[in-house]
Design a protein around this motif. Structure first.
Motif, PDB file in Angstrom:
ATOM      1  N   VAL A 100      -2.230  50.449  -1.722  1.00  0.00           N
ATOM      2  CA  VAL A 100      -3.634  50.507  -2.264  1.00  0.00           C
ATOM      3  C   VAL A 100      -3.931  51.699  -2.680  1.00  0.00           C
ATOM      4  O   VAL A 100      -3.951  52.641  -1.618  1.00  0.00           O
ATOM      5  CB  VAL A 100      -4.572  49.777  -1.487  1.00  0.00           C
ATOM      6  CG1 VAL A 100      -6.114  49.753  -1.936  1.00  0.00           C
ATOM      7  CG2 VAL A 100      -4.271  48.204  -1.021  1.00  0.00           C
ATOM      8  N   ALA A 144      -7.938  48.052   1.511  1.00  0.00           N
ATOM      9  CA  ALA A 144      -8.626  47.129   0.569  1.00  0.00           C
ATOM     10  C   ALA A 144      -9.669  46.429   1.540  1.00  0.00           C
ATOM     11  O   ALA A 144     -10.913  46.380   0.765  1.00  0.00           O
ATOM     12  CB  ALA A 144      -7.835  46.316  -0.019  1.00  0.00           C
ATOM     13  N   GLN A 196     -11.561  42.917  -3.873  1.00  0.00           N
ATOM     14  CA  GLN A 196     -10.555  42.705  -2.891  1.00  0.00           C
ATOM     15  C   GLN A 196     -10.118  41.286  -2.858  1.00  0.00           C
ATOM     16  O   GLN A 196      -9.067  41.002  -2.426  1.00  0.00           O
ATOM     17  CB  GLN A 196     -11.028  43.043  -1.491  1.00  0.00           C
ATOM     18  CG  GLN A 196      -9.861  42.950  -0.391  1.00  0.00           C
ATOM     19  CD  GLN A 196     -10.135  42.151   0.523  1.00  0.00           C
ATOM     20  OE1 GLN A 196     -11.082  41.520   0.942  1.00  0.00           O
ATOM     21  NE2 GLN A 196      -8.963  41.697   1.393  1.00  0.00           N
TER      22      GLN A 196
END
Lengths: 480, 247
Positions: free
Chosen positions: B216, B233, B205
């Motif tokens: 994401v 994330a 991340q």
């Protein structure tokens, strides 16, 4: 990338495979004493040279072809070859470009050899050897002023007999090897260069060899003498028309460098390589050797060998003078069914003699590429040094690379280094470059040129440009 | 801009991508996350045209054309750029030479004239500065002897020069120390534009703290298992992939 795609990329058509339609005066095939007498008579040679040829012929008859090379080819029938061919209308040789057969000029133009204005401006003197007779020599006047002799060997025999007599065969003796002996017996023409003491040759000297006639062998012989403190850079380029038969090329090059003299000898060899199945192409058996006779003399060989069906060639340096230097920079390409067995010999005799060998072998399609080198250090060559780097690049998986380095060190203070690598052009490299917008062909050229860069950088700028034209590949770095 | 529909791909007999669906609009940054072996790098390689992979089903439409029909270089000309996870060494080829050849190849196909040496140098110096790279970089052989961080900076430098429409960044953060990560991340941020999209493949991340993605996606076993905004994330960072893989 598949093998087929790679083959297509690498396998570009031979651009120089045209035949010039000129009436030639050619001896019928066959070799015996009478043929040698005939060659000598046609060239109007003095008696001593005929004797020299006959002596060489007698030695050749006692010799057998070398078989140690990593090469496979059927026995050569030396009786099926014609040993002399000259364009007919030449007579005594032209005095200027105007007298040269326009068809010949056209041939040179197709080859991209600028004999004319542009080249003159660039300051290159060209001695063009077409089959056996040297047809045109430019820039004689300017060289004459500097005291430099640059002319066909056949002419030098008459104009400078004492020099030719003194140096001919002094580096490569008549019986040095089978092909050198043959050349000594039947050599047709070639270049003679003499640089007097203290003279820096005012321009690059350039010679193009081209085999035109069918069934003719080309046996040129080049002799370069650099007297004390002189310098010369000599460029040699070769092409041949595309024919189904194999043609023999057995040349001899002799270099003599006296004290503090330097000779730089560069070659781009692009003889016809034969077809994909190995049919046709030039058999190139060449003996090239230079002697550093004086202290601090230097001889550099730089070669780009892309053509010929068979290459058997080991440009060498005999380092006699103290602190003399020998260099060998080579790129040899073997594609199609080409076979190359090439390398160098560095013979260290004088104290503190140094030599450098950088050899780059590229194999592709079904090409077989062998590096064969000898570094020999004789007793008394105190503190002699050699550095050898021998790299092979494989493109595809049907080709071969072989390395035969020989070292004979008889002097305990000598320092010898040897490095060798073998690598493949990887799919990763090609993919990486293609994602950057390069075509497959450009990507391959970029990788190959990167591999060759150390050698290409040693070519004179002039020649790097011509090498590009001859190869049809971009010379990365060396030209820009 | 990019529409991936039911994309299946395999290496040899082994299926890697098993039906990827993804829409990327102009100006968006999408992050693809996922455990090792999930197919993240395969996705970017397939999009860039690597022929080790066989596409067995599905289609990819990029700016109205079928991307999978194009050769890798044609994709580059059309504005696709792949930043490699492992940039490749090209011995004997100077970096500056590659940069110039690449830029001019792409310019040629966009109908732009070749840049003159002076203009090129000016441009490249500007980009070097952004990436905090020394000019000596230009004269080193492509990626040869580069540290991991130098290689990644070099990739982003190329991206800055080539100004792609679709940038595929494959694990650009791997092998970077904190400082290099910031430089690379900011280099990517500078490229964000309304007409440019980014597909960012990453394992961690940390890069996403600098380059905030719009979306994401979590890839596992060759499928997108979960999609969300950038908070996804952060959640993955805390909780790991285990729960998703099992899903």
């Amino acid at each position: 990338m598949s093998q087929q795609e790679i083959d297509q990329l690498v396998d570009q058509d031979y651009k120089y495979g045209f035949v010039t339609d000129i009436e030639s005066d050619t001896l019928p095939p066959g070799l015996n004493e009478d043929v040698i007498r005939e060659i000598s008579t046609r060239k109007g040679e003095p008696e001593w040279l005929l004797e020299w040829r006959l002596e060489a012929y007698a030695k050749w008859l006692q010799m057998t072809p070398p078989e140690w090379a990593h090469l496979e080819y059927p026995p050569i029938d030396f009786q099926s070859i014609s040993y002399f061919s000259a364009p007919k209308k030449q007579g005594d040789g032209p005095k200027s470009l105007d007298e040269v057969d326009p068809a010949l000029i056209e041939t040179y133009n197709k080859l991209g050899i600028p004999l004319e204005e542009q080249k003159m401006l660039a300051g290159v003197a060209v001695d063009a050897v077409f089959d056996s007779v040297s047809v045109v020599t430019t820039f004689k006047e300017k060289l004459h002023e500097a005291g430099v002799v640059f002319c066909p060997l056949s002419e030098a025999v008459h104009s400078h007999p004492e020099l030719v007599k003194k140096f001919l065969g002094s580096v490569v003796p008549q019986n040095d090897n089978y092909y050198a002996a043959l050349n000594s017996a039947v050599f047709s023409d070639g270049s003679f260069v003499y640089i007097p003491k203290g003279v820096r040759c005012p321009m690059e000297l350039s010679t193009y060899f081209r085999i035109n006639q069918q069934n003719t062998g080309q046996f040129e012989r080049t002799l370069i003498v650099a007297e004390e403190g002189s310098y010369v850079s000599y460029l040699e380029g070769c092409t041949a028309p595309q024919r189904d038969e194999n043609q023999l090329h057995a040349a001899v090059v002799e270099l003599v460098a006296e004290t503090d003299a330097e000779i730089k000898y560069s070659t781009v060899q692009n003889w016809f390589a034969g077809d994909d199945e190995g049919k046709g192409g030039i058999y190139n058996f060449v003996t090239k050797r230079g002697e550093c006779r004086g202290d601090r003399a230097k001889i550099s060989w730089t070669q780009l060998e892309t053509g010929s069906a068979i290459t058997w060639k080991y440009p060498s340096c005999v380092l006699k003078g103290a602190d003399s230097v020998g260099e060998f920079y080579s790129v040899a390409v073997a594609g199609k069914k080409q076979q190359a067995d090439t390398g160098t010999k560095m013979i260290h005799i004088g104290p503190r003699t140094r030599s450098t060998i950088i050899s780059k072998g590229i194999s592709t399609a079904r090409g077989q590429n062998a590096y064969r080198g000898l570094v020999k250090v004789l007793p008394g060559a105190v503190d002699a040094r050699n550095f050898t780097q021998c790299d092979s690049l494989l493109i595809g998986d049907q080709c071969g690379a072989h390395t035969f380095p020989y070292v004979e060190a008889e002097e305990p203070s000598a320092q010898l280094e040897h490095e060798a690598t073998t690598s493949k052009v990887s799919d990763d490299q090609l993919f990486y470059l293609r994602t950057r917008g390069m075509s497959e062909e450009d990507a391959l050229n970029m990788v190959v040129n990167g591999f060759c860069k150390e050698v290409f950088q040693k070519l004179p700028m002039e020649f790097a440009v011509e090498a590009e034209a001859l190869l049809g590949i971009t010379l990365e770095g060396a030209v820009g | 801009m990019l529409s991936i529909r039911n994309l299946h791909a395999r290496v040899g007999d082994k299926p890697i991508l098993k039906g990827i669906n993804l829409e990327i609009n102009a100006g968006e940054v999408h992050a693809i996350m996922g455990p090792n072996g999930s197919g993240k790098s395969t996705l970017s390689s397939v999009l860039a045209g690597r022929d080790d992979y066989e596409v067995t089903d599905g289609e990819v439409i990029y700016m109205g054309q079928n991307l999978l029909d194009l050769e890798p270089e044609e994709r580059a000309w059309a504005g696709v750029f792949l930043s490699f996870q492992y940039p490749v060494e090209i011995p004997g080829v100077k970096n500056i030479y590659l940069l110039k050849a690449a830029l001019n190849a792409v310019r040629e196909h966009r109908g732009l004239p070749e840049l003159k040496a002076g203009e090129f140098l000016k441009l490249v110096r500007e980009k070097l500065k952004v990436m905090q790279m020394d000019e000596a970089f230009l004269h080193r052989n492509v990626n040869e002897g580069f540290s991991g961080g130098e290689k990644k900076r070099n990739e982003i430098l190329q991206m800055q020069l080539l100004e792609p429409t679709l940038a595929l960044l494959d694990e650009t953060d791997s092998g970077l120390d904190v400082d290099a990560l910031r430089v690379v991340g900011e280099g990517i941020n500078r490229m964000r534009a309304p007409d440019r999209s980014v597909l960012l493949v990453t394992h961690y991340q940390r890069l996403l703290d600098i380059v905030k993605p719009d979306f994401v996606h979590v890839l596992a076993h060759g499928e997108i298992k979960l999609s969300g905004d950038h908070t996804l994330a952060e959640k993955l960072e805390r909780e790991g992939y285990e729960g998703i893989e099992a899903a």
